[in-house]
Enzyme design. Structure first.
Site, PDB file in Angstrom:
ATOM      1  CE  LYS A   1       0.403   9.996  13.711  1.00  0.00           C
ATOM      2  NZ  LYS A   1      -0.637   9.344  12.871  1.00  0.00           N
TER       3      LYS A   1
ATOM      4  N   GLY B   1      -4.420   4.742  16.784  1.00  0.00           N
ATOM      5  CA  GLY B   1      -3.944   5.931  16.083  1.00  0.00           C
ATOM      6  C   GLY B   1      -2.444   6.047  15.919  1.00  0.00           C
TER       7      GLY B   1
ATOM      8  CE  LYS C   1      -2.204   1.750   3.638  1.00  0.00           C
ATOM      9  NZ  LYS C   1      -3.219   2.002   4.688  1.00  0.00           N
TER      10      LYS C   1
END
Length: 321
Positions: free
Chosen positions: A226, A220, A67
């Protein structure tokens, strides 16, 4: 080569089909029948965008590909386009020839929601009644719809840094016939299942916000730096993930590992619970946490399924490539 346009995905890929594809590939990973390639993810220095590649090979399903895509944070405000943009490419594992190109935007939301719902199916308490949501953006609505199908939830509670977005969650809950309540973060102690789906770089969910017996799906964190939950929470929980290497490098566990609160060997694959080689939840008081980093094999699994459906329904475009 077959092309399945983004506009066709909604009519082809159901939540049940996405759940099945992700559950199977997680089990294949735990059985060492499928593996992910190293992730490439970079800030490109334009439009504040993050761009990268996720790929892998599922030997069990004979699915090979990648992807390509990422996160363009200004798309919605500037262009009316969603911020996450991606395309999946599949290749014939026997010949290496290009097999299919599939729109990946909706598939990304569906496979991410499927991953958290697979974790809820296999790790949450059977008597879970209150579902907590942290985050109320585009992907949060997909997360909520999928999660509500996994237990007989009687209430949804939600928090978002920008509370004006919470009606997105309330609408989904109302459609499912479940009451919704906006809460402050300490109110998350009421939840039996909590899903975090933000793009935050500092934690919002703290250990004190989580009650014993809760299952948490952290969905997330997929980039170095993050963070959605306090590292101390992972040291209190039994931690599961899609892939351990990603969990400790770009997932939620990166911070707990860096602080010495967790070791890589303490993290189990969710696929091991699915195939029965790990017992999963072992008590009603245990806190379980799924670190959903988002692996390339998830994308390939749902893309392969949607290509088969597109061919069956005659909506795949064939090109001479």
């Amino acid at each position: 080569m077959l092309i399945v346009h983004e506009r066709e995905i909604a009519a082809l890929m159901t939540r049940d089909a996405a759940f099945s594809a992700v559950e199977k590939v997680f089990a294949a990973m735990a059985d060492a029948k499928a593996y992910n390639f190293p992730v490439v993810r970079e800030a490109i220095g334009h439009e504040d965008a993050l761009y990268g590649f996720k790929g892998g090979f599922d030997r069990a399903g004979l699915t090979l590909g990648l992807k390509a895509g990422g996160y363009w944070p200004h798309n919605l405000e500037k262009r009316g386009e969603i911020n996450h943009q991606s395309t999946v490419f599949l290749f014939d594992p026997d010949t290496g020839k290009a097999k299919a190109m599939v729109g990946g935007n909706l598939l990304t939301a569906l496979r991410t929601a499927a991953a958290s719902s697979v974790s809820i199916r296999h790790l949450a308490r059977d008597d879970a009644k209150v579902l907590g949501m942290i985050g109320a953006g585009h992907q949060a609505t997909f997360q909520l719809r999928a999660a509500l199908e996994q237990r007989a939830f009687e209430k949804v509670i939600g928090w978002n840094l920008h509370p004006e977005m919470l009606p997105n969650l309330e609408k989904v809950a109302q459609e499912a016939g479940v009451p919704f309540e906006a809460v402050e973060l300490p109110g998350m102690t009421e939840a039996d299942v909590i899903i975090t789906i933000t793009s935050a770089f500092s934690p919002s969910l703290m250990a004190e916000h989580v009650s014993p017996g809760t299952h948490i799906a952290c969905m997330g964190t997929d980039t170095k730096g993050k963070q959605e939950v306090e590292a101390a929470l992972l040291s209190r929980a039994t931690v599961f993930t899609d892939e351990v290497a990603q969990s400790v490098s770009i997932g939620e566990a990166q911070h707990a590992v860096a602080e010495g609160a967790l070791k890589a060997e303490d993290i189990a694959q969710l696929g091991a619970v699915i195939n029965g080689s790990h017992p999963g939840r072992q008590s009603a008081e245990e806190i379980t946490l799924f670190d959903g980093t988002g692996v390339g094999l998830q994308d390939l699994a749902v893309a392969a399924a949607v290509v088969d459906l597109a061919v069956e329904k005659g909506v795949a475009t064939e090109v001479d490539f």
